[in-house]
Design a protein around this motif. Structure first.
Motif, PDB file in Angstrom:
ATOM      1  N   ARG A  41      19.275  27.613  28.501  1.00  0.00           N
ATOM      2  CA  ARG A  41      21.109  27.166  28.509  1.00  0.00           C
ATOM      3  C   ARG A  41      21.483  26.968  30.211  1.00  0.00           C
ATOM      4  O   ARG A  41      20.698  27.205  30.294  1.00  0.00           O
ATOM      5  CB  ARG A  41      21.271  28.666  28.399  1.00  0.00           C
ATOM      6  N   PRO A  42      22.456  25.841  29.779  1.00  0.00           N
ATOM      7  CA  PRO A  42      23.441  25.387  30.965  1.00  0.00           C
ATOM      8  C   PRO A  42      24.226  26.573  32.143  1.00  0.00           C
ATOM      9  O   PRO A  42      24.476  27.482  31.175  1.00  0.00           O
ATOM     10  CB  PRO A  42      23.548  24.056  30.588  1.00  0.00           C
ATOM     11  N   GLY A  87      27.896  23.244  32.928  1.00  0.00           N
ATOM     12  CA  GLY A  87      26.937  22.572  31.897  1.00  0.00           C
ATOM     13  C   GLY A  87      28.411  22.581  30.981  1.00  0.00           C
ATOM     14  O   GLY A  87      28.451  22.071  30.379  1.00  0.00           O
ATOM     15  N   TYR A  88      29.004  23.763  30.493  1.00  0.00           N
ATOM     16  CA  TYR A  88      29.773  24.005  29.441  1.00  0.00           C
ATOM     17  C   TYR A  88      31.243  23.489  29.746  1.00  0.00           C
ATOM     18  O   TYR A  88      31.763  22.821  28.341  1.00  0.00           O
ATOM     19  CB  TYR A  88      29.669  24.909  29.315  1.00  0.00           C
ATOM     20  N   ASP A  99      31.420  20.003  30.802  1.00  0.00           N
ATOM     21  CA  ASP A  99      30.863  19.021  31.404  1.00  0.00           C
ATOM     22  C   ASP A  99      31.607  18.425  32.750  1.00  0.00           C
ATOM     23  O   ASP A  99      32.241  16.886  33.631  1.00  0.00           O
ATOM     24  CB  ASP A  99      32.041  17.746  30.760  1.00  0.00           C
ATOM     25  N   SER A 101      25.928  17.017  33.432  1.00  0.00           N
ATOM     26  CA  SER A 101      25.456  16.356  32.817  1.00  0.00           C
ATOM     27  C   SER A 101      24.345  17.213  32.604  1.00  0.00           C
ATOM     28  O   SER A 101      23.506  16.568  31.305  1.00  0.00           O
ATOM     29  CB  SER A 101      24.643  15.315  33.156  1.00  0.00           C
ATOM     30  N   ALA A 102      24.021  18.604  32.832  1.00  0.00           N
ATOM     31  CA  ALA A 102      22.931  19.526  32.570  1.00  0.00           C
ATOM     32  C   ALA A 102      21.707  18.627  32.399  1.00  0.00           C
ATOM     33  O   ALA A 102      20.937  18.793  31.053  1.00  0.00           O
ATOM     34  CB  ALA A 102      22.563  19.911  30.990  1.00  0.00           C
ATOM     35  N   ARG A 115      20.054  16.904  28.450  1.00  0.00           N
ATOM     36  CA  ARG A 115      21.009  16.630  27.780  1.00  0.00           C
ATOM     37  C   ARG A 115      20.935  15.112  28.498  1.00  0.00           C
ATOM     38  O   ARG A 115      21.667  13.907  27.699  1.00  0.00           O
ATOM     39  CB  ARG A 115      22.831  16.920  28.369  1.00  0.00           C
ATOM     40  N   ILE A 116      20.227  15.069  29.378  1.00  0.00           N
ATOM     41  CA  ILE A 116      20.222  13.367  30.164  1.00  0.00           C
ATOM     42  C   ILE A 116      18.619  13.129  30.763  1.00  0.00           C
ATOM     43  O   ILE A 116      18.406  14.041  30.802  1.00  0.00           O
ATOM     44  CB  ILE A 116      21.532  13.297  31.326  1.00  0.00           C
ATOM     45  N   HIS A 137      20.016  10.195  34.918  1.00  0.00           N
ATOM     46  CA  HIS A 137      21.041  11.414  36.024  1.00  0.00           C
ATOM     47  C   HIS A 137      20.496  10.701  37.363  1.00  0.00           C
ATOM     48  O   HIS A 137      21.356  10.799  37.899  1.00  0.00           O
ATOM     49  CB  HIS A 137      19.896  12.334  35.890  1.00  0.00           C
TER      50      HIS A 137
END
Length: 646
Positions: free
Chosen positions: A150-151, A155-156, A158, A161-162, A167-168, A173
């Motif tokens: 979980r970020p 991250g939640y 935005d 980029s987590a 996610r990336i 990144h």
């Protein structure tokens, strides 16, 4: 190089000298003739050690090293010794991180700045994360997110980029981090143009939600881009130093210009624990700012702009060149944009010093301590409820004036300020003028206290008129005597003031003098001055009172000088009487405007015909070098720091 140590073997002073014998002999002269700082240091020291080095450059480096190592109490010390905050991107990590860093630089890390205060960096990063959501978390937070899947909060929302939860990709990144660096390097216009094209495409495709989001991203980038004003050409990297100082303290300001933009600003106060010139102060300032303990070689810019060249100029250049690994240009800008920017930095330093003084003067605890310290140092039997300070102002004995400023409970009482015009034999020299002013002030005091008594000089008040502070209501305050009279000057002025009081039979008012050059306090009966500590609140109060009296006297002197110049230039016009002179000045407002007037404009004044107008025009043209209004410098109340109307 030499070091003074106290009885506990602590280093109390570090210095350098070409002739050690001569320098040490100067310390062991008659103690009464030494500066307060020097005398205190000599009495504190129990031994002296020295080291011979091969050159002045080696001496400069060793002096800095010893000051950093021993922190000697009698060397110049800066209150704020923190290193500068920088915005750093750790490109050496798998997932680069954006953070605020201080101290020595790390390998494979890109730095931007310096910025000051650190809050400015955090605001910049918070804004840019909207467009470039690079990782900002610490290694511990990153690993915890990886384990949990979980970020973090960023991250939640935005703003990250987590990469911790996949996610990336690492490559994408890193590309995001490189774009962040490109933007901070000055390529903002490229990103703004790309976003504007994307917004136009979104609008054309009727995707208004995406267009609105891109619009907000553009606004965020523009806020960051416009925050730092372009002041110089884009290839300019420079630190601009300026200072404002008095005998006890100095205000330091520095602007950091990178890529032609002001990236940061910093200011602090310096207590001058030793007497030194501006050049010496600049040398110590550069040592403190660019020394190895505060800065690595990449942090030293190509140019260092200063108000005055430092002592040991060539050695300082060589020292900075070795630290930076490339040439460093130290210079005083004389004209152009850099000189203008230096003036702006100097104005900031002056404003900071005024603000510091006003805060110090407004502190009731500090004022009470200053008054108590003065009373004890001067061995006075009563509290100093009211202090009056007198100053004489003139130019080579012409337009001699004097001022009286009043301080009650440590605060200025401007309604009681007075100014004196001095003429005749009283204007012969400063001591005669001081005797005249003190006599007139206290004759008025005796006359108001005993209105039925007749005293010599009561009719005309002495050699000239006594005037009140402009815009102040007329009040009878001469009947309220001061506890202490302070005169601007040394022993001759003090004895003249004391003699005036003695001739009037006044024995309950104490007199002292404050000599500006060494800030010594003189008493009428003493052959040697009273030395107050340089950091003394009592000395600081006396200095503020003296500076305010000087400011008030100088303003009156300029006014009188301007009037006398106006009268003299019009007196030379044949056929121009007092009434028409007044009419001309009333019509045009100043001699400068009068000189610029044509013959036709002169005839608009009642009583001035064509012949007289032509005579005035010719006379003023011939004497064009005289009679112009003096350009008044801004008047600043030295007690409170406020700028007064001139």
């Amino acid at each position: 190089m030499y070091r003074f140590r106290d009885q506990h073997r602590r280093v109390v002073y570090v210095g350098k000298a070409k002739n050690l014998r001569s320098r040490l002999n100067s310390y062991f002269a008659n103690p009464r003739g030494l500066m307060p700082r020097t005398r205190a240091m000599v009495h504190t020291a129990a031994s002296v050690e020295w080291t011979v080095v091969g050159s002045e450059l080696e001496a400069l480096q060793l002096e800095y090293t010893w000051i950093k190592e021993f922190n000697p109490r009698f060397n110049v010390m800066f209150r704020d010794d923190k290193s500068y905050p920088y915005l750093a991107v750790t490109l050496g990590e798998k997932y680069p991180r954006v953070q605020v860093m201080r101290g020595d630089r790390r390998k494979d890390t890109r730095y931007f700045g310096p910025f000051y205060p650190a809050k400015a960096i955090r605001e910049t990063v918070d804004t840019l994360l909207r467009v470039f959501p690079v990782r900002t978390c610490s290694a511990g937070v990153f690993k915890r997110a990886e384990r949990s899947g979980r970020p973090c909060l960023l991250g939640y929302i935005d703003k990250c980029s987590a990469p911790c939860v996949g996610r990336i990709s690492p490559e994408d990144h890193r590309e995001l981090a490189n774009q962040f660096c490109d933007f901070m390097s000055g390529q903002a216009n490229r990103f703004i143009r790309e976003l504007e094209q994307k917004m136009s495409a979104a609008v054309a495709g009727l995707d208004y939600e995406s267009a609105a989001r891109i619009r907000d991203d553009i606004a965020a980038l523009k806020r960051v881009f416009e925050r730092n004003t372009v002041v110089l050409s884009e290839d300019t990297d420079a630190d601009v130093f300026a200072l404002a100082e008095d005998e006890l303290e100095a205000s330091i300001q520095v602007f950091h210009v990178r890529g032609g933009r002001i990236r940061g600003q910093r200011g602090w106060m310096v207590e001058k624990v030793e007497d030194m010139s501006t050049a010496d102060l600049v040398e110590h300032l550069l040592q403190q700012v660019y020394g190895e303990g505060n800065s690595s070689n990449n942090r030293i810019p190509r140019e260092v702009l200063v108000p005055e060249m430092p002592s040991n100029e060539e050695q300082m250049r060589e020292w900075l060149r070795r630290l930076r690994g490339a040439a460093v240009d130290i210079r005083v800008p004389q004209r152009g944009d850099k000189a203008t920017l230096l003036g702006t930095v100097a104005q900031n330093a002056a404003d900071s010093l005024r603000l510091h003084k006003s805060r110090r003067a407004g502190d009731i605890t500090t004022r009470s301590a200053a008054l108590q310290e003065l009373q004890e140092a001067l061995e006075l039997p009563m509290p100093l409820m009211r202090i009056e300070c007198f100053d004489i102002s003139h130019v080579q004995g012409t337009n001699v004036v004097a001022s009286m400023v009043v301080v009650e409970d440590g605060l200025p009482r401007k309604s009681d300020y007075r100014r004196f015009s001095i003429s005749g034999d009283a204007a012969r020299d400063d001591t005669s003028s001081m005797y005249d002013v003190i006599s007139r002030r206290f004759r008025n005091y005796l006359a108001e206290r005993n209105p039925l008594d007749s005293l010599p000089g009561d009719d005309d008040g002495g050699s000239g008129p006594v005037e009140q502070e402009p815009k102040m209501p007329a009040r009878q305050k001469f009947a309220y005597p001061p506890n202490l009279v302070v005169v601007d000057g040394g022993q001759p002025q003090v004895r003249a003031a004391a003699r005036a009081l003695e001739d009037l039979g006044i024995d309950d008012v104490f007199v002292i003098g404050l000599a500006k050059r060494l800030e010594e306090v003189w008493l009428p009966e003493g052959d040697f001055p009273v030395i107050l500590p340089r950091a003394s609140e009592g000395l600081f109060l006396l200095q503020r009172i003296r500076d305010e009296a000087h400011r008030f006297a100088l303003a009156y002197h300029r006014q009188k000088r301007g009037k006398s110049m106006t009268v003299s230039v019009l007196d030379e016009v044949p056929g121009l009487g007092p009434a028409k002179r007044r009419a001309l000045l009333k019509h045009f407002g100043s001699v400068r405007k009068l000189k610029a007037a044509s013959v036709e404009e002169l005839q608009e004044v009642p009583g001035v015909g064509p012949a007289l107008a032509g005579t005035i025009r010719r006379q003023l043209a011939e004497g064009s070098g005289e009679g112009t209004d003096p350009a008044p410098a801004p008047a600043v109340n030295m007690m409170t720091g406020e700028i007064l109307d001139s």
